[in-house]
Design an enzyme around this catalytic site. Structure first.
Site, mmCIF file in Angstrom:
data_model
loop_
_atom_site.group_PDB
_atom_site.id
_atom_site.type_symbol
_atom_site.label_atom_id
_atom_site.label_comp_id
_atom_site.label_asym_id
_atom_site.label_seq_id
_atom_site.Cartn_x
_atom_site.Cartn_y
_atom_site.Cartn_z
ATOM 1 N N HIS A 130 0.813 -1.033 -0.064
ATOM 2 C CA HIS A 130 0.049 -0.041 -0.033
ATOM 3 C C HIS A 130 0.813 1.064 -0.020
ATOM 4 C CE1 HIS A 130 -2.775 2.835 2.326
ATOM 5 N NE2 HIS A 130 -3.261 2.813 0.972
ATOM 6 N N CYS A 154 -0.019 0.336 9.722
ATOM 7 C CA CYS A 154 -0.131 1.811 9.357
ATOM 8 C C CYS A 154 -1.679 2.154 8.680
ATOM 9 C CB CYS A 154 0.948 2.016 7.844
ATOM 10 S SG CYS A 154 2.443 1.750 8.467
ATOM 11 N N HIS A 155 -2.094 1.180 7.853
ATOM 12 C CA HIS A 155 -3.553 1.377 7.389
ATOM 13 C C HIS A 155 -4.593 0.099 7.385
ATOM 14 C CE1 HIS A 155 -0.919 4.354 5.658
ATOM 15 N NE2 HIS A 155 -1.867 5.351 6.042
ATOM 16 N N GLY A 156 -4.014 -1.063 8.165
ATOM 17 C CA GLY A 156 -4.769 -1.953 8.194
ATOM 18 C C GLY A 156 -4.998 -3.202 7.180
#
Length: 190
Positions: A130, A154-156
């Site tokens: 990502h 960080c963003h799952g």
């Protein structure tokens, strides 16, 4: 009335013993000097594009995997990037093989991500696809996400036991670098 005759023959004073005129020698010398100067200018410009010595030293690494227990993973570094090496259990292999690749965002089978005869060894770059964070799950006690593989805090993004993206914003599976087994216990990455 006198006429001037024009001949293509050089003046004998300009011609040396070998039959080469001084003007020809000067032209050849000037072109040679200019060519050498061009090489002297261009070589450093081209040479600076070569990889540095520290990068070449890390072009490939060898890792002894004999001490990695079944179900355990380690982190190492290759080309200044983290690499995860996981010794999958029979249960993790079965879970990965039970998933229909067509249902995945980035379709791939476990067999496509491992070497034949070494399906228990999963080797991936530890960089989330990502935004480049380092996922958790290789260290002891780290969260492995909803699918038992890796979890990017960080963003799952959640990866399964074959390091395939299953949930979250990451568009692709964790990248599998070029590697080969130098022996039954040593893997060469790069």
């Amino acid at each position: 009335m006198a006429t001037l005759e024009h001949t293509d023959e050089p003046n004998p004073a300009e011609v040396g013993e070998s039959g080469v005129r001084r003007r020809d020698f000067i032209n050849i010398a000037a072109v040679s000097f200019a060519g050498a100067g061009a090489v002297a200018v261009v070589f450093p410009l081209v040479n600076q594009m070569n990889p540095s010595a520290d990068v070449l030293a890390l072009a490939s690494i060898e890792v002894d995997v004999s001490k990695i227990a079944e179900g355990q993973a380690i982190k190492t570094s290759w080309r200044k990037q983290p690499v995860f090496i996981r010794n999958l259990t029979a249960k993790e292999i079965a879970e990965a093989n039970a998933v229909d690749p067509a249902s995945l965002r980035d379709p791939a089978t476990l067999a496509e991500r491992t070497k034949e005869g070494k399906q228990n060894w999963l080797i991936t770059l530890g960089v989330c696809t990502h935004l480049g964070c380092v996922p958790l799950g290789a260290g002891e006690g780290e969260p492995r996400g909803d699918f038992g593989g890796y979890f990017c805090p960080c963003h799952g993004s959640h990866y399964d036991t074959a390091a395939r993206i299953r949930k979250g914003p990451a568009p692709l599976n964790l990248h599998v670098p070029d590697y080969k087994f130098a022996s039954d216990t040593v893997v060469q990455i790069g």
